[in-house]
Design an enzyme around this catalytic site. Sequence first.
Site, short mmCIF file in Angstrom:
data_model
loop_
_atom_site.label_atom_id
_atom_site.label_comp_id
_atom_site.label_asym_id
_atom_site.label_seq_id
_atom_site.Cartn_x
_atom_site.Cartn_y
_atom_site.Cartn_z
N SER A 140 25.83 -1.69 -31.94
CA SER A 140 26.83 -0.87 -31.26
C SER A 140 27.08 -1.45 -29.88
O SER A 140 27.41 -2.62 -29.75
CB SER A 140 26.37 0.59 -31.20
OG SER A 140 27.39 1.42 -30.67
N THR A 141 26.89 -0.65 -28.83
CA THR A 141 27.16 -1.12 -27.46
C THR A 141 26.36 -2.37 -27.13
O THR A 141 25.14 -2.38 -27.26
CB THR A 141 26.82 -0.01 -26.45
OG1 THR A 141 27.47 1.20 -26.83
CG2 THR A 141 27.26 -0.40 -25.05
N ASP A 159 22.15 5.79 -34.94
CA ASP A 159 22.63 5.22 -36.19
C ASP A 159 21.73 4.05 -36.60
O ASP A 159 21.36 3.22 -35.79
CB ASP A 159 24.07 4.73 -36.01
CG ASP A 159 24.74 4.36 -37.31
OD1 ASP A 159 24.23 4.76 -38.38
OD2 ASP A 159 25.79 3.68 -37.28
N MET A 169 24.00 2.55 -28.64
CA MET A 169 23.78 3.91 -28.20
C MET A 169 23.61 4.82 -29.41
O MET A 169 24.27 4.65 -30.43
CB MET A 169 25.00 4.34 -27.37
CG MET A 169 25.06 5.81 -26.99
SD MET A 169 26.54 6.13 -25.99
CE MET A 169 27.85 5.62 -27.09
N HIS A 227 29.85 -1.14 -34.43
CA HIS A 227 30.72 -0.04 -34.03
C HIS A 227 31.88 -0.60 -33.22
O HIS A 227 31.69 -1.09 -32.11
CB HIS A 227 29.95 0.97 -33.18
CG HIS A 227 28.86 1.68 -33.92
ND1 HIS A 227 27.91 2.44 -33.28
CD2 HIS A 227 28.55 1.75 -35.23
CE1 HIS A 227 27.06 2.95 -34.17
NE2 HIS A 227 27.43 2.54 -35.36
#
Length: 342
Positions: free
Chosen positions: A168-169, A286, A283, A195
Amino acid sequence: MKILVVDDSAFMRKIITDLLKEMPDIEVAGTARNGKVALEMLNDQPVDLVLMDVEMPVMGGLETLRKIKATMDTPVIMLSSLTNKEVTIEALASGAADFVEKPVNLMSIQDEWVLDFHMKIKSVRSRGKAVSNAAEYNVQPQTVTETSKQVASARLATHIRALVIGASTGGPRALLTIIRSLPAATKVPIFIVQHMPKGFTKSFAQRMDQETNIPVCEVEDGMAIERKVYLCPGDYHMIIKNGKLSLNQEPKLHGTRPAVDYLFNSAAETYRRNLVAVLLTGMGKDGTKGMQQIQANGGYTIAQDKETCVVFGMPRNAIEKHVVNEVLDLDSIGRKIRQIVG
């Protein structure tokens, strides 16, 4: 948390500033109309975060980002649109922590967009607090090591049939690091969920494809599985079913679509003990349930360590739930993957 807002549109600066003022413990340290002005302000007044437009006159976002990263460690979140998605991907590769897609209709901003905006600001704020807390920062690696020992009972299978990666991030830059470390060919397919909004994943797949000899593609529904790198498209969940890749638009999971858990769960059922999963910076939580499912089926799980994560949320959650067999820094993950797939 002091934030500098950089955008050539006075209207956009006003919108972003108003949104930030709604958040607790946030202070707008100033605004700038281009990168040149932003750099002058940063030299006079350090801030905790820069929110910056991609395209600006005088000095654009990409050039400004590179100058910031050359002299300071201030996190930068890019403000982007579909019209400049290639530049946005390049910004992520150059060190931007994340990006926010600009709303289509500035006169009627959706609540979902505001929520996503706030969450990305919070993720950087959480990172800043963790790093600035010296006691917590020093204790954490020891805790991770002990946790890793507790769950490291499984062994890496001698015959691996697939590799799955969730991020993600901070993921795009981490993924590019891994992609560059891949061998000239892969013995197994590599499946990735990052993401990222719809429209940006195709450009990111193309960017990764330029960095390796192994073909990298954005997945299409029903695509047959070969020895390639597959990136899930934005706004779709990806699962492995009957030897093919299937896309769906089931409800968001953990507030995101695509979700890592969809891929990990289906891969666990397909490849069982012959599967390796890697959970990178990001973040939220998940990927944890998917890692648990992979372990339950005899697969092997790896998480990125805190020191090399932009945001330690996803790996931390998996580690704390004892579903990680090995905790490694990003370079070590790259070497491990090269060994597994080469």
